[in-house]
Design a protein around this motif. Structure first.
Motif, mmCIF file in Angstrom:
data_model
loop_
_atom_site.group_PDB
_atom_site.id
_atom_site.type_symbol
_atom_site.label_atom_id
_atom_site.label_comp_id
_atom_site.label_asym_id
_atom_site.label_seq_id
_atom_site.Cartn_x
_atom_site.Cartn_y
_atom_site.Cartn_z
ATOM 1 N N GLN A 228 -0.695 0.949 -2.605
ATOM 2 C CA GLN A 228 0.611 0.417 -2.484
ATOM 3 C C GLN A 228 1.374 0.754 -3.154
ATOM 4 O O GLN A 228 2.748 1.451 -3.232
ATOM 5 C CB GLN A 228 0.513 -1.465 -2.355
ATOM 6 N N GLN A 229 0.880 1.156 -5.079
ATOM 7 C CA GLN A 229 2.186 1.732 -6.092
ATOM 8 C C GLN A 229 1.963 2.578 -6.056
ATOM 9 O O GLN A 229 3.761 3.292 -6.483
ATOM 10 C CB GLN A 229 0.887 1.430 -7.028
ATOM 11 N N MET A 230 1.865 3.653 -5.330
ATOM 12 C CA MET A 230 2.348 4.806 -4.617
ATOM 13 C C MET A 230 3.073 4.984 -3.442
ATOM 14 O O MET A 230 4.089 5.765 -3.915
ATOM 15 C CB MET A 230 0.926 6.191 -4.566
ATOM 16 N N LYS A 231 2.870 4.425 -2.798
ATOM 17 C CA LYS A 231 4.136 4.082 -1.667
ATOM 18 C C LYS A 231 4.817 4.168 -2.502
ATOM 19 O O LYS A 231 6.705 4.027 -1.640
ATOM 20 C CB LYS A 231 3.290 3.270 -0.538
ATOM 21 N N GLU A 232 5.322 2.842 -3.398
ATOM 22 C CA GLU A 232 6.353 1.574 -3.804
ATOM 23 C C GLU A 232 7.121 3.097 -4.970
ATOM 24 O O GLU A 232 8.913 3.196 -4.220
ATOM 25 C CB GLU A 232 5.903 0.568 -4.544
#
Length: 114
Positions: A18-22
């Motif tokens: 999720q953090q990577m996509k954000e």
């Protein structure tokens, strides 16, 4: 005059999915806010690096191809430097041959996915 660019950046491997996509969405937002048109977006996933950077031997690789003014590239690179999740980046201006090669590569990738 809009030039075509390609940027690859490496994010720290400790990020969740999720953090990577954000993080990727943040940089896409920086580009679109500065009038850029995103042509292609590829997630290359977690890869082993040739040498350790900040004591990390792997990282999440991301490629963005876009058309933009040179000022947008400067703002994007400033955003990279300010974000602690990005450990390396490179942005290159594509010439006409590189643009054709990138289109061929995209078309081959799209055929493989079908």
């Amino acid at each position: 005059m809009m030039n075509q660019y390609e940027t690859v950046f490496i994010m720290t491997p400790v990020l969740s999915d999720q953090q990577m996509k954000e993080t990727v969405e943040k940089f896409k937002g920086v580009l679109t806010a500065n009038g850029a048109e995103i042509v292609n977006d590829e997630n290359w996933g977690l890869k082993k690096m040739a040498y350790a950077i900040q004591k990390k031997s792997t990282g999440f690789y991301q490629l963005l191809e876009f058309k933009a003014e040179p000022e947008a590239v400067a703002k994007l690179e400033t955003a990279y430097r300010r974000d602690e999740r990005v450990i390396r980046f490179i942005t290159v201006k594509l010439d006409k041959y590189a643009i054709k090669y990138a289109e061929k590569r995209r078309n081959l990738k799209n055929k493989k996915e079908d």
